[in-house]
Structure formats: structure tokens, C-alpha cells
Design a protein around this motif. Structure first.
Motif, PDB file in Angstrom:
ATOM      1  N   ASP A   1      42.528  53.408  58.433  1.00 19.26           N
ATOM      2  CA  ASP A   1      43.062  54.401  59.373  1.00 19.26           C
ATOM      3  C   ASP A   1      42.214  55.669  59.372  1.00 19.26           C
ATOM      4  OD1 ASP A   1      43.795  55.901  57.119  1.00 19.26           O
ATOM      5  OD2 ASP A   1      45.898  55.268  57.192  1.00 19.26           O
ATOM      6  N   ALA A   2      42.663  56.668  60.114  1.00 15.17           N
ATOM      7  CA  ALA A   2      41.873  57.897  60.287  1.00 15.17           C
ATOM      8  C   ALA A   2      41.734  58.686  58.996  1.00 15.17           C
ATOM      9  CB  ALA A   2      42.501  58.768  61.370  1.00 15.17           C
ATOM     10  N   GLN A   3      42.638  58.484  58.047  1.00 13.54           N
ATOM     11  CA  GLN A   3      42.543  59.169  56.756  1.00 13.54           C
ATOM     12  C   GLN A   3      41.659  58.422  55.767  1.00 13.54           C
ATOM     13  OE1 GLN A   3      45.742  58.793  58.345  1.00 13.54           O
ATOM     14  NE2 GLN A   3      45.139  60.787  59.202  1.00 13.54           N
ATOM     15  N   GLY A   4      41.387  57.153  56.044  1.00 16.32           N
ATOM     16  CA  GLY A   4      40.578  56.347  55.141  1.00 16.32           C
ATOM     17  C   GLY A   4      41.378  55.372  54.305  1.00 16.32           C
ATOM     18  N   ARG A   5      42.660  55.227  54.595  1.00 14.67           N
ATOM     19  CA  ARG A   5      43.480  54.261  53.859  1.00 14.67           C
ATOM     20  C   ARG A   5      43.164  52.852  54.360  1.00 14.67           C
ATOM     21  NH1 ARG A   5      48.325  54.801  50.978  1.00 14.67           N
ATOM     22  NH2 ARG A   5      48.577  56.928  51.777  1.00 14.67           N
ATOM     23  N   ILE A   6      42.894  51.949  53.421  1.00 13.83           N
ATOM     24  CA  ILE A   6      42.563  50.571  53.770  1.00 13.83           C
ATOM     25  C   ILE A   6      43.823  49.848  54.245  1.00 13.83           C
ATOM     26  CG2 ILE A   6      41.757  48.350  52.888  1.00 13.83           C
ATOM     27  CD1 ILE A   6      39.935  49.901  50.981  1.00 13.83           C
ATOM     28  N   LEU A   7      43.722  49.240  55.417  1.00 17.52           N
ATOM     29  CA  LEU A   7      44.849  48.513  56.013  1.00 17.52           C
ATOM     30  C   LEU A   7      44.656  47.005  55.939  1.00 17.52           C
ATOM     31  CD1 LEU A   7      45.302  50.720  59.216  1.00 17.52           C
ATOM     32  CD2 LEU A   7      46.475  50.949  57.011  1.00 17.52           C
ATOM     33  N   ALA A   8      43.427  46.575  55.982  1.00 17.77           N
ATOM     34  CA  ALA A   8      43.127  45.136  55.942  1.00 17.77           C
ATOM     35  C   ALA A   8      41.746  44.950  55.339  1.00 17.77           C
ATOM     36  CB  ALA A   8      43.181  44.534  57.341  1.00 17.77           C
ATOM     37  N   ALA A   9      41.587  43.855  54.590  1.00 16.84           N
ATOM     38  CA  ALA A   9      40.286  43.583  53.967  1.00 16.84           C
ATOM     39  C   ALA A   9      40.032  42.087  53.940  1.00 16.84           C
ATOM     40  CB  ALA A   9      40.246  44.141  52.549  1.00 16.84           C
ATOM     41  N   GLN A  10      38.792  41.758  54.204  1.00 18.96           N
ATOM     42  CA  GLN A  10      38.369  40.354  54.154  1.00 18.96           C
ATOM     43  C   GLN A  10      36.978  40.317  53.563  1.00 18.96           C
ATOM     44  OE1 GLN A  10      37.586  38.147  57.926  1.00 18.96           O
ATOM     45  NE2 GLN A  10      39.275  36.851  57.231  1.00 18.96           N
ATOM     46  N   VAL A  11      36.763  39.435  52.602  1.00 21.82           N
ATOM     47  CA  VAL A  11      35.445  39.302  51.991  1.00 21.82           C
ATOM     48  C   VAL A  11      35.172  37.830  51.724  1.00 21.82           C
ATOM     49  CG1 VAL A  11      36.276  39.587  49.609  1.00 21.82           C
ATOM     50  CG2 VAL A  11      33.908  40.161  50.166  1.00 21.82           C
ATOM     51  N   ASP A  12      33.932  37.454  51.949  1.00 15.96           N
ATOM     52  CA  ASP A  12      33.474  36.088  51.691  1.00 15.96           C
ATOM     53  C   ASP A  12      32.320  36.208  50.708  1.00 15.96           C
ATOM     54  OD1 ASP A  12      32.917  33.417  51.736  1.00 15.96           O
ATOM     55  OD2 ASP A  12      32.746  33.262  53.910  1.00 15.96           O
ATOM     56  N   MET A  13      32.540  35.741  49.470  1.00 12.21           N
ATOM     57  CA  MET A  13      31.538  35.855  48.413  1.00 12.21           C
ATOM     58  C   MET A  13      30.975  34.487  48.088  1.00 12.21           C
ATOM     59  SD  MET A  13      33.483  38.406  45.691  1.00 12.21           S
ATOM     60  CE  MET A  13      35.061  37.571  45.550  1.00 12.21           C
ATOM     61  N   VAL A  14      29.671  34.418  47.897  1.00 16.23           N
ATOM     62  CA  VAL A  14      29.073  33.181  47.403  1.00 16.23           C
ATOM     63  C   VAL A  14      28.093  33.555  46.296  1.00 16.23           C
ATOM     64  CG1 VAL A  14      27.269  33.182  49.190  1.00 16.23           C
ATOM     65  CG2 VAL A  14      27.834  31.058  47.995  1.00 16.23           C
ATOM     66  N   SER A  15      28.201  32.856  45.185  1.00 24.21           N
ATOM     67  CA  SER A  15      27.348  33.140  44.035  1.00 24.21           C
ATOM     68  C   SER A  15      26.262  32.089  43.907  1.00 24.21           C
ATOM     69  CB  SER A  15      28.178  33.160  42.747  1.00 24.21           C
ATOM     70  OG  SER A  15      28.631  31.860  42.416  1.00 24.21           O
ATOM     71  N   ARG A  16      25.202  32.451  43.189  1.00 21.36           N
ATOM     72  CA  ARG A  16      24.180  31.475  42.831  1.00 21.36           C
ATOM     73  C   ARG A  16      24.628  30.840  41.517  1.00 21.36           C
ATOM     74  NH1 ARG A  16      18.320  32.502  43.699  1.00 21.36           N
ATOM     75  NH2 ARG A  16      18.853  34.675  43.429  1.00 21.36           N
ATOM     76  N   ALA A  17      25.288  29.701  41.603  1.00 18.90           N
ATOM     77  CA  ALA A  17      25.800  29.046  40.406  1.00 18.90           C
ATOM     78  C   ALA A  17      24.693  28.363  39.621  1.00 18.90           C
ATOM     79  CB  ALA A  17      26.868  28.024  40.776  1.00 18.90           C
ATOM     80  N   GLY A  18      23.657  27.899  40.335  1.00 23.57           N
ATOM     81  CA  GLY A  18      22.650  27.071  39.688  1.00 23.57           C
ATOM     82  C   GLY A  18      22.962  25.610  39.899  1.00 23.57           C
ATOM     83  N   TYR A  19      22.330  24.772  39.093  1.00 25.63           N
ATOM     84  CA  TYR A  19      22.391  23.337  39.370  1.00 25.63           C
ATOM     85  C   TYR A  19      23.659  22.673  38.857  1.00 25.63           C
ATOM     86  CZ  TYR A  19      21.477  21.732  34.597  1.00 25.63           C
ATOM     87  OH  TYR A  19      21.594  21.452  33.266  1.00 25.63           O
TER      88      TYR A  19
END
Length: 783
Positions: free
Chosen positions: A302-320
Motif C-alpha cells: 500500500d501507499a505506506q509500504g505495508r506488504i499486502l501480498a507476496a509471491q516468490v519462486d526460488m530455485v537452488s543449485r542442488a547439484g547432481y
């Protein structure tokens, strides 16, 4: 005077002495500090070698992904000093050292999956002869397509485990109602553990198929299991021992298994002691590191900076292979919130299968990788709104009575982040320094300063519930000296010192009476790894349980001898107070022995109240939270990308600290190590999949000159609301998140180039090259 000539104290005076006396909470030096300084501390490579000891080395793959069409080892076998060359076919039992999933061979058989994968073992009469011989193999490969980055793994849908998802609320609807959105990408690199002592194991065959393995490991019980399976034996045939490590940082939790197993396989085959010590280059080529992460994020606010919604897609390098990538990703998911309440959120995480080293545990275990993403987002929100990032952080903090449930469903009952940040903001003169930096930057076209304050909320416990258990043995000898053995391993962090203090306190004796011995699977069985910041929590409680049993036996004995109730007997200041008399502890022990009182006991502890459903990703995975915050001030040269940390202020919540000196040292060390991860420690693979940063000449860890001249570290006064050991809190991993403040101070300085009107796309590590790229982006955006 009593019959033994001991002065009689008034009961009131005795009570005052016993109440005032303490052993825990004192800033005691590390129990091996003198040995470290004098060079007398024994590490695995310092153990005197038995007659006939041989030395092993590993033959490594030179391809990232290939089939082995043929392998010629005659030159290896004929090399000077070589006694044997062993391949996968020579393993008598299970060819696997994977900690969870059996997808990690000790020696590969037909298929190589990364540059540096072990193919064979050379056993020779010396370390150098074994290493030289290992390089003489002639291997014919059929190359296969290789995936090297997490982005490529995502594109190919190449994963070592099924992707995971945690959601709360309705993120889609919340986004629709959010007046502002920020979206973008971020890449955070991995990190080499770079322990001072490399991977090493020394295997000694014993009678009746027995095998004693000295190993630099954080997880002796797992090494016991891997070695037993590799040799086709039962666990009782194998003893694993570790007196101390020269650093571990997670790199010796699961990945010491390869070295222990290879040494034991060679020792069992030749019936002679075999030592396998990794050269630094081989160590870095073979072993896994901290997972690098790539993020795609979107946040509504919002206009004050309060987070209303969040979405994140993380992918790591796991290795073999899977190794510990699943639990690492789980912890990353559970730490994406860091210190902030997220009402409507969707978090996805995937472990990308790549043709690189199988990445593993590293201090923080995914927590830092999860938390840095939300901090990056908040930094962007503040810049978009023209606000101080600290104000946006405060606005989004978890509340005390409401807005206090995490996305995975755990209620936060110990929140002190508000008070802690208030204290740090004041003690660091944050607001005045912010104004001074703004004035400096207006008159300095090349050198730019930056400032950032970042918080930490870190969950403490293994996120696999059954691992939260520990055992210990405490022996009291007739002379009044005490020996403690527990399942934790000492890697320089001071766990033995803290456990010794707990035992001394419980028995009311001077610390000098207590000694800790090597971790040994034949003494305390089925131990968990010394990891997840639980070492002192779990093993301290187990040792306290054992010592308390002995104390209660002694109390009952002296009460029977001198009168009074056992519950009223007090142990303090090396003295036992009973029925108005004061007896020296050693005197009581001697009398108890003659009376056939058992003077040793085992102890056990299991953390209560934990539960976790991996399918729904919901539960109470953590016993409590540790909090902290740091303020960092940097100066950046915008022409070269060079930077310097001018001052760092850190305030950390160690609860009722068991040992303030050790805890402050841990905070300082974690801060510098985390700063290295985020700024200088760059892992780089070339197009052929070879790790080229595999030695100190090419991999830059922080040095003394990188430490700020003004470094202020304090412990926040607090008591754990949970019944942890003496109400203390863990201090191993959480402080590694404090140098987020360094990274965001650098980003703040770069942002000032454009008057804070442009979002600098700064990835980690923020090397000089990355900083220059970000500066160029800002300048181009303003052109």
C-alpha cells in the motif's frame, strides 16, 4: 567444626553462597584455547600414525556429465609406492553415501555427473605418491548434455526432488487490491565452507571385522552408518571418533561421509590403517557448498509500504544429487518471512538438478537464502516510496498480540524485534548518521556512502523433528574430577566449553574439575549432527540431565549421613551444604564411593512441542526464535567498484547467554563470514562445468583488512521464554544474517548515484564487477 574439621556455616550463609554462585553465564575462555595457541590441539591429521599406515587419494572425473566408455588404470597401479587401486566393484557393501536419498555413490560406476566426481581410490605408501598416481588414469568419456545453473535447471524442469509450495491466504486477490507492485529477479551465489582443516579420515582395522575411523565430521553417527553399509557390516562393528574439527560450517555434516567411507573401504581391503586427507583443491572440487539461489518475486503493497501480498519462486543449485537440498529448501521457505508478517503469500521452492558438486549444509542452512529475498523487496519498496528502509521494515514487523502467526502456522510468542531494533537504532545513532551520509554524498561525486539496518528472526531446531534429540554421559571419579561425553562435535564454536559449564554448574563445582572428551559413537549412540544451531541446546540439556541424576544421588547420600532433606542440600562453589555443614565436593564423592553410590549417569533430551507436516508445510518446526539486527556503513568507489566497511553495529539476542565471551565471538565470526558470502566469495564454473575458483588464489574469503575498524557487537538482554538450557538461545547460525546490512548498505551507496530514484539491480556476491554493473545501470537510467 565438624568431625572432618570443616567449618560449620550458618544455614542462611550457606544459602547465600549457593544462590550467588554460578558457573553458567560467565565469560570463560574456550576449553582448548591454550592448546590452539601452543599448537598442541590434536586434529585428525595430528594423530600419531600406526606402523604400516597407508595413504589414499581419489581419482576424479574431468567431465561434468558423461558415460565412461573405458578406463585404463595400469599406469596408476604401476606408479611409485602404489599398493592398490580400487573402483566401485571393490566396495563390499552399499556404494552410497547419500544422507537421505540413495543417489550419491561413493565411487561412480559408469556415469559421471560433475567435474571432480570420485571414480577410483589410489592407496600408496605416502600422501604425495597417492596424489601423483591418481592423475595418471586414462579415461575415455562419451559426453552428455550438462546443466550448470539453477536457471537452466528450471527451464529443463530438472530437479532432484519434487518442487515444494507453501501458501497462506489468497495472494491473487490480495494482489488485485494492492495499489502498488514490485517485481523482479535476484541471484544470490553459493559459498565454499573453507574450513581451515580440510576433509580427512583415518581408518584403522580392528579384530572381528571391526573398524575405528577417526574423522573430521559434524555427524559421527551418520559416518558410522555409511561406513557400516559400505563394508557390509553392522553399526556395532564401526566406531567413529572426533575430538575436534578445524571448522565445519555444515560442510562436514553429510559430506565427510565420502572420505570416511573411502578410507574404511581401503583399510578393510588391505587390512592396514589408511589415511585419506584431501588437498585443498581436491576438497573444493569434490565437495558441495552453500546453495546458490535464483528468485523471481512479486510483492503488492500500500501507499505506506505495508506488504499486502507476496509471491516468490526460488530455485537452488542442488547439484547432481539430493544430499540435504530438500531440508535446505524447506528452511528457505520457512525463513522467507524473516521478521515480517505476510498475510497473503505464496512461496515456491525447487532444488535444481545440475551437473555440479552436490551442494549441502552451510551455516544458516537455507535460512539466509530465504530471508535475503524479502529484505531485497523491502529495500525496493522503500526506494519507490522515497522512505527510509528502516521505516518500511518497522511497519511490516510481526506484532506482539496480532499479526504474529507465520505462513507455516507457528505462533510467535517470543517477539523482541521491536525492542531490539529500538535499542540498536539509538545506540548506533542511525538517524544522525543517515543525515550525515546524505550530506556527504551530495558533495562527493565519486565516493558514495551507504547505510542499512537489517533485522533477523531465525527459527531454532532441526526441521526434521526426530533429529531434535541428544544423549550424554557424565562420570564423577573418586578424586572428584568429572568427565563428560556428549553427542555434539567441537568445531571451534565452543560447545564443549558450554557443556562443561553446564555440568559444573549442576554439580556446583569449579570448571577446572570438568573435562570433555572426544565424541565417540561407542559412548553415546545414535546422535544427531552438530548443526541447526542446536548443539549446545540439545547436548547441554542431555549433560545437565546426567549431572542432575548424580547430584540427586549425592544429595540423598549426604542427607542420609548428616540429616535434613535431600531437596534442601545445596551444591555450589565446590562445596556441598547439608544440615548446616559445608563439605568439600571431593570429600563427599570419596565417601559416596565407599558407600557404593553410583557416580556416573547417562542423560537424554528431546525437544518438546515440535511437529511438522512436510506435505502441507505447516506446523511448529521451531522451538523458539533468535533475534538480532545490525547497522552497517560503507563507502563505495563508483569508478572502480571497490568498497570498504567503515563501521558495523550488531545487537544479538542470545537469551540468557551461557558464555558471553564465546557468544560474542560467534556473532563476530558469523558476521564476517556472511559478509564474505554476500560480497567477495564468488564461485565460478567455466562453460565446461569445471569449478575454477578452487583455491585461495582464486577464491576470496574475507581477511583481517576486510573487518571494520569500528566493530561494535553486543548481546541483547533477554531470557528465552522456552525452557532451553538455562534460558539461553542458540548463536551458531542466526548471526550470519546480520551482514545483510553490509549488502544493502552497498546497494544504498550505489542508489545514491541516481539520487535514490533508480532501483540498482545488485546481485550477490556484490563483487567490484557487480557493483560497477549496478552503477552503470543507474547512470544509464538517468541518461
Amino acid at each position: 567444626m565438624n568431625d572432618a574439621g570443616t567449618p560449620i556455616l550458618a544455614e542462611q550463609a550457606a544459602a547465600q553462597v549457593s544462590e550467588a554462585w554460578t558457573e553458567v553465564g560467565r565469560p570463560r575462555p574456550h576449553e582448548s584455547a591454550v592448546l590452539h595457541v601452543l599448537g598442541q590441539a590434536t586434529y585428525t591429521d595430528d594423530i600419531p600414525e600406526l606402523a604400516g599406515t597407508l595413504h589414499a587419494a581419489l581419482g576424479l572425473s574431468s567431465r561434468p556429465h558423461a558415460r565412461i566408455l573405458g578406463i585404463e588404470l595400469d599406469a596408476v597401479a604401476a606408479s611409485r609406492g602404489v599398493l592398490a587401486v580400487l573402483t566401485a566393484q571393490d566396495i563390499p557393501g552399499l556404494n552410497d553415501c547419500g544422507p537421505i536419498i540413495h543417489d550419491d555413490p561413493i565411487l561412480t560406476d559408469g556415469l559421471v555427473q560433475y567435474v571432480g566426481q570420485p571414480i577410483f581410490i589410489v592407496v600408496a605408501d605416502s600422501h604425495d605418491n597417492a596424489r601423483r598416481a591418481a592423475r595418471l588414469a586414462n579415461i575415455d568419456y562419451e559426453d552428455l548434455p550438462a546443466i550448470l545453473t539453477p536457471q537452466a535447471a528450471r527451464a529443463a524442469q530438472s530437479f532432484v526432488l519434487p518442487p515444494m509450495r507453501l501458501a497462506r491466504g489468497d495472494a491473487e486477490a490480495a494482489f488485485a487490491g494492492a495499489p502498488h507492485r514490485v517485481r523482479g529477479e535476484l541471484h544470490v551465489g553459493g559459498q565454499e565452507q573453507f574450513y581451515l582443516e580440510g576433509q580427512i579420515a583415518y581408518a584403522i582395522p580392528g579384530e572381528d571385522r571391526g573398524m575405528h575411523v577417526y574423522c573430521s565430521t559434524q555427524h559421527p553417527s551418520e559416518m558410522q552408518h555409511v561406513v557400516a553399509h559400505a563394508l557390509g557390516l553392522h553399526s556395532h562393528h564401526v566406531t567413529v571418533e572426533c575430538r575436534r574439527m578445524g571448522g565445519g560450517f555444515g560442510g562436514k555434516e553429510s559430506q565427510s561421509a565420502l572420505w570416511a567411507a573411502a578410507a574404511a573401504i581401503a583399510a578393510a581391503r588391505l587390512r592396514r590403517p589408511v589415511k585419506l586427507r584431501a588437498d585443498r583443491d581436491d576438497d573444493m572440487l569434490v565437495t558441495g557448498k552453500r546453495h546458490c539461489f535464483h528468485y523471481e518475486y512479486e510483492v503488492g503493497y500500500d501507499a505506506q509500504g505495508r506488504i499486502l501480498a507476496a509471491q516468490v519462486d526460488m530455485v537452488s543449485r542442488a547439484g547432481y544429487s539430493a544430499d540435504l537440498s530438500g531440508p535446505v529448501a524447506t528452511r528457505a521457505v520457512c525463513h522467507f518471512d524473516n521478521a515480517y508478517y505476510l498475510s497473503d503469500v505464496e512461496i515456491r521452492a525447487a532444488c535444481g538438478k545440475t551437473n555440479t558438486q552436490s551442494n549441502t549444509a552451510f551455516r544458516g542452512f537455507g535460512g539466509p537464502q530465504g530471508a535475503i529475498a524479502i529484505e531485497y523487496v523491502i529495500d525496493e519498496i522503500a526506494r519507490h516510496l522515497g522512505r527510509d528502509p528502516l521505516d518500511i521494515r518497522r511497519l511490516n514487523f510481526y506484532g506482539r498480540q496480532e499479526r504474529n502467526v507465520t505462513p507455516y502456522g507457528q505462533e510467535i510468542v517470543d517477539n523482541v524485534i521491536h525492542e531490539l531494533v529500538d535499542e540498536l537504532e539509538g545506540s548506533s545513532d542511525y538517524r544522525a548518521r543517515r543525515a550525515a551520509i546524505e550530506a556527504f554524498n551530495k558533495t562527493s561525486p565519486v565516493l558514495k556512502k551507504g547505510l542499512a539496518l537489517t533485522p533477523v528472526k531465525f527459527g531454532i531446531a532441526f526441521n526434521v523433528t526426530h533429529l531434535n534429540q541428544a544423549g550424554a554421559l557424565v562420570h564423577v571419579y573418586v578424586d572428584g574430577s568429572i568427565l563428560v561425553n556428549h553427542g555434539g562435535t567441537e568445531m571451534g564454536q565452543g560447545i564443549n566449553t558450554k557443556v562443561m559449564q553446564v555440568v559444573a554448574h549442576e554439580l556446583g563445582v569449579d570448571l577446572e574439575r570438568v573435562r570433555a572428551t572426544a565424541t565417540n559413537t561407542s559412548k553415546v549412540a545414535n546422535t544427531s549432527a552438530t548443526a541447526a544451531s542446536t548443539g549446545a541446546d540439545l547436548n547441554g540439556k542431555a549433560a545437565q540431565d546426567a549431572a542432575r541424576t548424580i547430584r540427586e544421588r549425592l544429595a540423598a547420600f549426604v542427607a542420609g549421613q548428616f540429616g535434613g532433606e535431600a531437596s534442601e542440600v545445596r551444591f555450589a562453589d565446590d562445596t556441598v551444604f547439608v544440615a548446616g555443614q559445608a563439605l568439600r565436593f571431593g570429600e563427599v564423592v570419596a565417601k559416596a564411593y565407599l558407600a557404593r553410590v553410583q557416580l556416573w549417569s547417562d542423560g537424554f533430551y528431546a525437544t518438546p512441542g515440535l511437529h511438522w507436516d512436510p506435505k502441507t508445510m505447516n506446523g511448529r518446526p521451531f522451538s523458539y526464535y533468535a533475534y538480532g539486527a545490525a547497522v552497517s556503513e560503507v563507502v563505495v568507489d563508483t569508478l572502480t567498484g571497490e568498497w570498504k566497511l567503515l563501521r558495523a553495529d550488531a545487537l544479538y539476542d542470545a537469551g540468557n547467554s551461557l558464555n558471553p565471551a564465546i557468544d560474542i565471538g560467534q556473532v563476530e565470526g558469523a558476521f564476517i563470514q556472511g559478509m564474505g558470502w554476500l560480497t567477495t566469495e564468488e564461485l565460478w564454473w567455466n562453460g565446461d562445468g569445471a569449478l575454477k575458483t578452487h583455491a585461495p588464489s582464486t577464491y576470496k574469503i574475507p581477511g583481517v583488512s576486510d573487518c571494520p575498524q569500528d566493530f561494535r557487537v553486543r548481546l541483547f538482554k533477554n531470557r528465552n521464554v522456552e525452557d532451553s538450557i538455562h534460558r539461553s538461545k542458540a548463536v551458531g547460525e542466526p548471526p550470519l544474517l546480520l551482514p545483510f546490512s553490509v549488502f544493502f548498505a552497498i546497494r544504498d551507496a550505489v542508489s545514491s548515484v541516481g539520487g535514490h530514484r533508480v532501483q540498482p539491480p545488485l546481485n550477490a556476491p556484490a563483487t567490484c564487477e557487480e557493483i560497477l554493473k549496478a552503477v552503470a545501470f543507474v547512470e544509464a537510467a538517468l541518461a
